[in-house]
Design an enzyme around this catalytic site. Sequence first.
Site, short mmCIF file in Angstrom:
data_model
loop_
_atom_site.label_atom_id
_atom_site.label_comp_id
_atom_site.label_asym_id
_atom_site.label_seq_id
_atom_site.Cartn_x
_atom_site.Cartn_y
_atom_site.Cartn_z
N THR A 133 0.85 -1.21 0.10
CA THR A 133 -0.02 0.21 -0.13
C THR A 133 0.91 1.16 0.06
OG1 THR A 133 -1.45 1.15 1.46
CG2 THR A 133 -0.05 -0.33 2.57
N ASP A 134 0.28 2.48 -0.51
CA ASP A 134 0.92 3.50 -0.30
C ASP A 134 1.15 4.08 1.08
OD1 ASP A 134 -1.80 4.27 -0.08
OD2 ASP A 134 -1.93 5.85 -1.88
N GLU A 135 0.25 3.57 1.93
CA GLU A 135 0.05 4.16 3.33
C GLU A 135 1.42 3.99 4.08
OE1 GLU A 135 -3.42 3.39 5.34
OE2 GLU A 135 -4.48 3.11 3.71
N TYR A 159 -1.97 -0.47 10.94
CA TYR A 159 -1.93 -1.36 9.66
C TYR A 159 -0.80 -1.14 8.75
CZ TYR A 159 -3.15 -1.47 4.85
OH TYR A 159 -3.22 -1.74 3.30
N LYS A 163 2.23 -3.17 7.10
CA LYS A 163 2.46 -3.49 5.94
C LYS A 163 4.05 -2.90 5.71
CE LYS A 163 0.30 -4.63 2.90
NZ LYS A 163 -0.19 -6.09 2.30
P1 NAD Z 1 -9.21 -7.76 2.10
O1 NAD Z 1 -9.31 -7.49 3.54
O2 NAD Z 1 -10.55 -7.26 1.46
O3 NAD Z 1 -8.91 -9.19 1.61
C1 NAD Z 1 -8.12 -9.78 2.52
C2 NAD Z 1 -8.18 -11.19 2.40
O4 NAD Z 1 -7.04 -11.99 3.05
C3 NAD Z 1 -9.45 -11.60 2.87
O5 NAD Z 1 -9.85 -12.65 1.81
C4 NAD Z 1 -9.05 -12.58 3.96
O6 NAD Z 1 -9.89 -13.84 4.36
C5 NAD Z 1 -7.48 -13.07 3.55
N1 NAD Z 1 -6.88 -13.21 4.84
C6 NAD Z 1 -6.67 -12.64 5.84
N2 NAD Z 1 -5.53 -13.09 6.79
C7 NAD Z 1 -5.26 -14.33 6.14
C8 NAD Z 1 -4.18 -15.31 6.42
N3 NAD Z 1 -3.39 -15.42 7.44
N4 NAD Z 1 -4.04 -16.14 5.55
C9 NAD Z 1 -4.58 -16.24 4.46
N5 NAD Z 1 -5.74 -15.34 4.02
C10 NAD Z 1 -5.96 -14.52 4.95
O7 NAD Z 1 -8.16 -6.82 1.55
P2 NAD Z 1 -7.98 -6.24 0.01
O8 NAD Z 1 -8.61 -4.74 0.12
O9 NAD Z 1 -8.46 -7.06 -0.93
O10 NAD Z 1 -6.49 -5.98 0.15
C11 NAD Z 1 -5.58 -6.87 -0.45
C12 NAD Z 1 -4.02 -6.63 -0.40
O11 NAD Z 1 -3.96 -5.21 -0.77
C13 NAD Z 1 -3.59 -6.38 1.21
O12 NAD Z 1 -2.49 -6.67 1.07
C14 NAD Z 1 -3.62 -4.91 1.35
O13 NAD Z 1 -3.00 -4.28 2.17
C15 NAD Z 1 -3.37 -4.39 -0.08
N6 NAD Z 1 -3.71 -2.90 -0.46
C16 NAD Z 1 -5.42 -2.83 -0.39
C17 NAD Z 1 -5.82 -1.44 -0.79
C18 NAD Z 1 -7.18 -1.10 -0.72
O14 NAD Z 1 -7.52 0.09 -1.13
N7 NAD Z 1 -8.12 -2.00 -0.56
C19 NAD Z 1 -4.78 -0.56 -1.17
C20 NAD Z 1 -3.46 -0.87 -1.10
C21 NAD Z 1 -3.25 -2.04 -0.82
P1 TYD Z 2 -10.99 3.79 3.92
O1 TYD Z 2 -11.88 3.36 2.98
O2 TYD Z 2 -11.09 3.20 5.33
O3 TYD Z 2 -9.33 3.51 3.45
P2 TYD Z 2 -8.04 3.99 4.12
O4 TYD Z 2 -8.16 4.32 5.48
O5 TYD Z 2 -7.24 2.67 3.97
O6 TYD Z 2 -7.58 5.07 3.32
O7 TYD Z 2 -11.12 5.33 4.29
C1 TYD Z 2 -10.81 6.19 2.92
C2 TYD Z 2 -10.89 7.47 3.68
O8 TYD Z 2 -12.37 7.91 4.17
C3 TYD Z 2 -10.04 7.79 4.87
O9 TYD Z 2 -9.23 9.20 4.96
C4 TYD Z 2 -11.01 7.78 6.05
C5 TYD Z 2 -12.22 8.15 5.38
N1 TYD Z 2 -13.50 7.72 5.93
C6 TYD Z 2 -14.65 8.44 6.50
O10 TYD Z 2 -14.30 9.91 6.31
N2 TYD Z 2 -15.78 7.77 6.64
C7 TYD Z 2 -15.81 6.41 6.92
O11 TYD Z 2 -16.86 6.12 7.54
C8 TYD Z 2 -14.86 5.74 6.70
C9 TYD Z 2 -14.81 4.10 6.72
C10 TYD Z 2 -13.51 6.17 5.97
#
Ligand code: NAD
Ligand code: TYD
Length: 352
Positions: A133-135, A159, A163
């Site tokens: 992630t960019d975070e 989180y 990561k």
């Molecule tokens: P998500 O929470 O929707 O899915 C995570 C999946 O991993 C789930 O299916 C969960 O059951 C599985 N999981 C959790 N712990 C596990 C373990 N110990 N063993 C096997 N499986 C396990 O997450 P996402 O949004 O799909 O994100 C996927 C990846 O991308 C993550 O690594 C996250 O850090 C990264 N990422 C997500 C975003 C975003 O905006 N969602 C942005 C940047 C990076």
């Molecule tokens: P989120 O979707 O939780 O992703 P991340 O925290 O990984 O960026 O949140 C996106 C942005 O929206 C973040 O700045 C937090 C904000 N947010 C709200 O303002 N209200 C909400 O109910 C949620 C879930 C997030």
Amino acid sequence: MILVTGGAGFIGGNFVLDWLANPRAEGIVNLDKLTYAGNLATLSSLEHDIRHQFVYGDIGDTILVTKLLQEYQPRAIVNFAAESHVDRSIHGPAEFIQTNIVGTFNLLECAREYWSNLNADMKKSFRFHHVSTDEVYGSLTPSASAFSETNPYEPNSPYSASKAASDHLVRAWFHTYGFPVVTTNCSNNYGPYHFPEKLIPLAILNALNGKPLPIYGDGQQIRDWLYVGDHCSAIREVLSRGKLGETYNIGGWNEKANIDVVKAICLILNELKPRSDGRSYVEQITFVRDRPGHDRRYAIDASKVERELGWRPAKTFDTGIRKTVQWYLDNPVWIEGVVSGTYRDWLQKQYS
Ligand code: NAD
Ligand code: TYD
């Protein structure tokens, strides 16, 4: 085969579906622990597709991961498995340490052992793709340049710290052992099959259900928004042509304040599914207490992946968010399963 971890989650699920939409694609072994974020309903269209093997389990389970690698002999691993929600990490960081750090360590070690025993050809083509992630880069001031791959790591939440730790492990496995890794750091994804704890799906569903649309603090926090299908195409590109040991930032070139994201959703809903009282969904926006340690701005400079691999996102925010809202309107069964929790029945039936 390739081994995908976390392929029942939001991005992993989209990746599996997109990958297998290509009839010539290799099969997928999908290892997922099915936490609250894992949802097999996302993969229901693959039920009879023999190219998809679902395995219920934990990336932290050495015996299981070793067995899977021996059995399926994958030519690549794409690691999506993680705890992914910042708010949950604030309330309970332990699972984040366990899966994101210890789990990734275990996966790396099992994979390194497997890779070191491969024949020369397979060894050369093997890849471990870590999805991050960019975070990890921390928070930007309004005028600062977007994150590039050389930005220092300054994670601010449990989180992002977990990561960041996993990224460091992946990097070290390359430098120390020559283990063939690539890492992608991407911005906030949105799109189909997104669990409604995150801002965009939460706003869509709360709007439709007449509930408040909670905006943390002043709503001026900025994120870069990336359509999930674009993220999946970037991963495929980096997996096939990325340089070993390199990291690539993946972004949508779509910086937006949270309040503007939610307003955009409201305007699309006004058009596609007007409220019965004829008023705007914008009226449901409610400002609530801010998230502790809330990062103010993330922005991704995705020029390296464009320069080196020719990847650019296909969707603008306007096209991507419209498609996403439409998807939520068109998929009440998936939504109902998530909201009512029945998507977890399978787990109970199978393993109780
Ligand atoms: P998500 O929470 O929707 O899915 C995570 C999946 O991993 C789930 O299916 C969960 O059951 C599985 N999981 C959790 N712990 C596990 C373990 N110990 N063993 C096997 N499986 C396990 O997450 P996402 O949004 O799909 O994100 C996927 C990846 O991308 C993550 O690594 C996250 O850090 C990264 N990422 C997500 C975003 C975003 O905006 N969602 C942005 C940047 C990076
Ligand atoms: P989120 O979707 O939780 O992703 P991340 O925290 O990984 O960026 O949140 C996106 C942005 O929206 C973040 O700045 C937090 C904000 N947010 C709200 O303002 N209200 C909400 O109910 C949620 C879930 C997030």
